[in-house]
Motif scaffolding. Structure first.
Motif, PDB file in Angstrom:
ATOM      1  N   TRP A   1     -13.012  41.070  -8.620  1.00 47.03           N
ATOM      2  CA  TRP A   1     -11.754  40.855  -9.354  1.00 47.03           C
ATOM      3  C   TRP A   1     -10.941  42.144  -9.452  1.00 47.03           C
ATOM      4  O   TRP A   1     -10.448  42.509 -10.490  1.00 47.03           O
TER       5      TRP A   1
ATOM      6  N   HIS B   1      -7.934  41.540 -17.670  1.00 47.07           N
ATOM      7  CA  HIS B   1      -8.244  40.207 -17.155  1.00 47.07           C
ATOM      8  C   HIS B   1      -8.166  39.152 -18.258  1.00 47.07           C
ATOM      9  O   HIS B   1      -7.593  38.075 -18.047  1.00 47.07           O
TER      10      HIS B   1
ATOM     11  N   ARG C   1      -4.334  37.889 -17.784  1.00 47.64           N
ATOM     12  CA  ARG C   1      -4.445  36.876 -16.729  1.00 47.64           C
ATOM     13  C   ARG C   1      -5.060  35.583 -17.267  1.00 47.64           C
ATOM     14  O   ARG C   1      -4.437  34.528 -17.232  1.00 47.64           O
ATOM     15  N   TRP C   2      -6.281  35.661 -17.753  1.00 50.46           N
ATOM     16  CA  TRP C   2      -6.999  34.452 -18.158  1.00 50.46           C
ATOM     17  C   TRP C   2      -6.305  33.739 -19.306  1.00 50.46           C
ATOM     18  O   TRP C   2      -6.160  32.511 -19.291  1.00 50.46           O
TER      19      TRP C   2
ATOM     20  N   TRP D   1      -6.639  36.307  -5.184  1.00 45.72           N
ATOM     21  CA  TRP D   1      -6.934  35.533  -6.399  1.00 45.72           C
ATOM     22  C   TRP D   1      -6.974  34.044  -6.069  1.00 45.72           C
ATOM     23  O   TRP D   1      -7.828  33.305  -6.544  1.00 45.72           O
TER      24      TRP D   1
ATOM     25  N   VAL E   1     -17.268  40.804 -13.788  1.00 49.02           N
ATOM     26  CA  VAL E   1     -16.656  42.124 -13.638  1.00 49.02           C
ATOM     27  C   VAL E   1     -17.666  43.219 -13.959  1.00 49.02           C
ATOM     28  O   VAL E   1     -17.771  44.225 -13.243  1.00 49.02           O
TER      29      VAL E   1
ATOM     30  N   SER F   1       1.283  35.234 -16.219  1.00 43.70           N
ATOM     31  CA  SER F   1       0.274  36.224 -15.858  1.00 43.70           C
ATOM     32  C   SER F   1       0.976  37.560 -15.761  1.00 43.70           C
ATOM     33  O   SER F   1       1.994  37.668 -15.075  1.00 43.70           O
TER      34      SER F   1
ATOM     35  N   LEU G   1      -3.705  44.766 -11.517  1.00 42.71           N
ATOM     36  CA  LEU G   1      -4.785  43.982 -10.916  1.00 42.71           C
ATOM     37  C   LEU G   1      -4.301  43.263  -9.663  1.00 42.71           C
ATOM     38  O   LEU G   1      -5.031  43.175  -8.666  1.00 42.71           O
TER      39      LEU G   1
END
Length: 244
Positions: free
Chosen positions: A40, A64, A68-69, A111, A180, A222, A227
Motif C-alpha cells: 500500500w 490510509h 483513504r479508507w 490501488w 501495512v 479520497s 500515497l
C-alpha cells in the motif's frame, strides 16, 4: 448471526460469541486473503527515502485510515452491507452498481488493481467455504468482467454472515493496518514489538472514524496524494517485493 453450531456446542441465542469467532477467523492474518502481497505504497516510500522509521510508518497508517479508507472504502463497504441487510440476495444489483462506481473513482491503477485482486480472492475463498452470495457474485465477476472490488465484496459477504456494521469496520480497518505493518516488518523498517505498538496507537484513530457515520456514496472522497504518487512511482520499478 443467530444460529447454533452443533459442532461447537454453542446455544442458538449465543450470537455474540459466534460473531466474535467469525470476525476473529476472517480478520486473522492466517486467513488466505492475499493481502500480504501488497505494501500500500510503503515500499515505494521507503525506496524514495520518504519513510525510514516507525514514526513515519505510523504517519502512513494514519493517512490510509483517515484520508483513504474513511471516505472511500468504508462508505462503499457500508452501502453494500446495508443493501444486503435490507434486500438479501436481491442486493446483488446494488453491489454491481457500487462495484462499477468504485472502479470509476479508483483513479490510481495500482490501488484499483489491488482492490480487484483482493476482492476476487475474498469471493473465491468464501465461495469455497460455502457462502452462497460469494459464489453468485464470483460467477458474475468471471462471466461479465465485473471488477469485484474489495470494499464492495467485504460489505456484501460479511453482511451475508450477519456481521454488524461496527464489526465490519473493525475487520476492514484493522486488516489494512496489519497489512501495512506487516509490509514494514518485511522491509526492515520496524521490528515485531514496534509493529504491535503501532497497531495499538492506531486504535483511537480507528475508533474516531468509526464513531462518525460513513458519508453517502454520492459524496465519496479520497485525499492522500502522497500515497497515490507513491503507488504510481512503484508501478514501473523492475525490482520490487510487493505488488504495490
Amino acid at each position: 448471526m443467530n444460529h447454533a453450531d452443533p459442532a461447537l456446542g454453542l446455544p442458538a441465542d449465543d450470537g455474540g460469541a459466534l460473531d466474535m469467532l467469525t470476525m476473529l477467523q476472517f480478520a486473522d492474518s492466517f486467513f488466505p486473503s492475499g493481502a500480504t502481497s501488497f505494501s500500500w505504497g510503503l515500499e515505494s516510500l521507503r525506496h524514495d527515502a520518504r519513510v525510514s522509521n516507525a514514526e513515519q510508518v505510523f504517519e502512513v497508517l494514519c493517512a490510509h485510515i483517515e484520508q483513504r479508507w474513511a471516505g472511500f472504502d468504508r462508505p462503499l463497504m457500508h452501502a453494500a452491507r446495508e443493501a444486503w441487510v435490507q434486500r438479501g440476495a436481491a442486493a446483488l444489483s446494488d453491489a454491481i452498481e457500487l462495484d462499477r462506481l468504485c472502479e470509476a473513482m479508483n483513479l490510481t491503477r495500482s490501488w484499483r488493481d489491488a482492490s480487484r485482486r483482493l476482492g476476487f480472492t475474498q469471493l473465491r475463498v468464501h465461495a469455497d467455504l460455502g457462502q452462497g452470495i460469494a459464489q453468485v457474485y464470483l460467477d458474475q465477476v468471471r462471466a461479465s468482467g465485473l471488477p469485484g472490488h474489495l470494499p464492495v465484496v467485504q460489505g456484501l459477504v460479511w453482511g451475508a454472515y450477519g456481521l454488524s456494521a461496527a464489526g465490519c469496520d473493525a475487520m476492514a480497518s484493522s486488516g489494512l493496518c496489519t497489512t501495512v505493518v506487516g509490509a514494514a516488518l518485511r522491509l526492515g523498517l520496524i521490528g515485531h514489538t514496534e509493529g504491535q505498538r503501532l497497531l495499538t496507537r492506531t486504535r483511537p484513530l480507528i475508533a474516531r472514524v468509526m464513531a462518525a457515520p460513513p458519508c453517502p456514496v454520492d459524496a465519496l472522497w479520497s485525499g492522500a496524494p502522497v500515497l497515490d504518487l507513491a503507488a504510481m512511482r512503484h508501478e514501473p520499478r523492475a525490482a520490487r517485493l510487493f505488488a504495490n
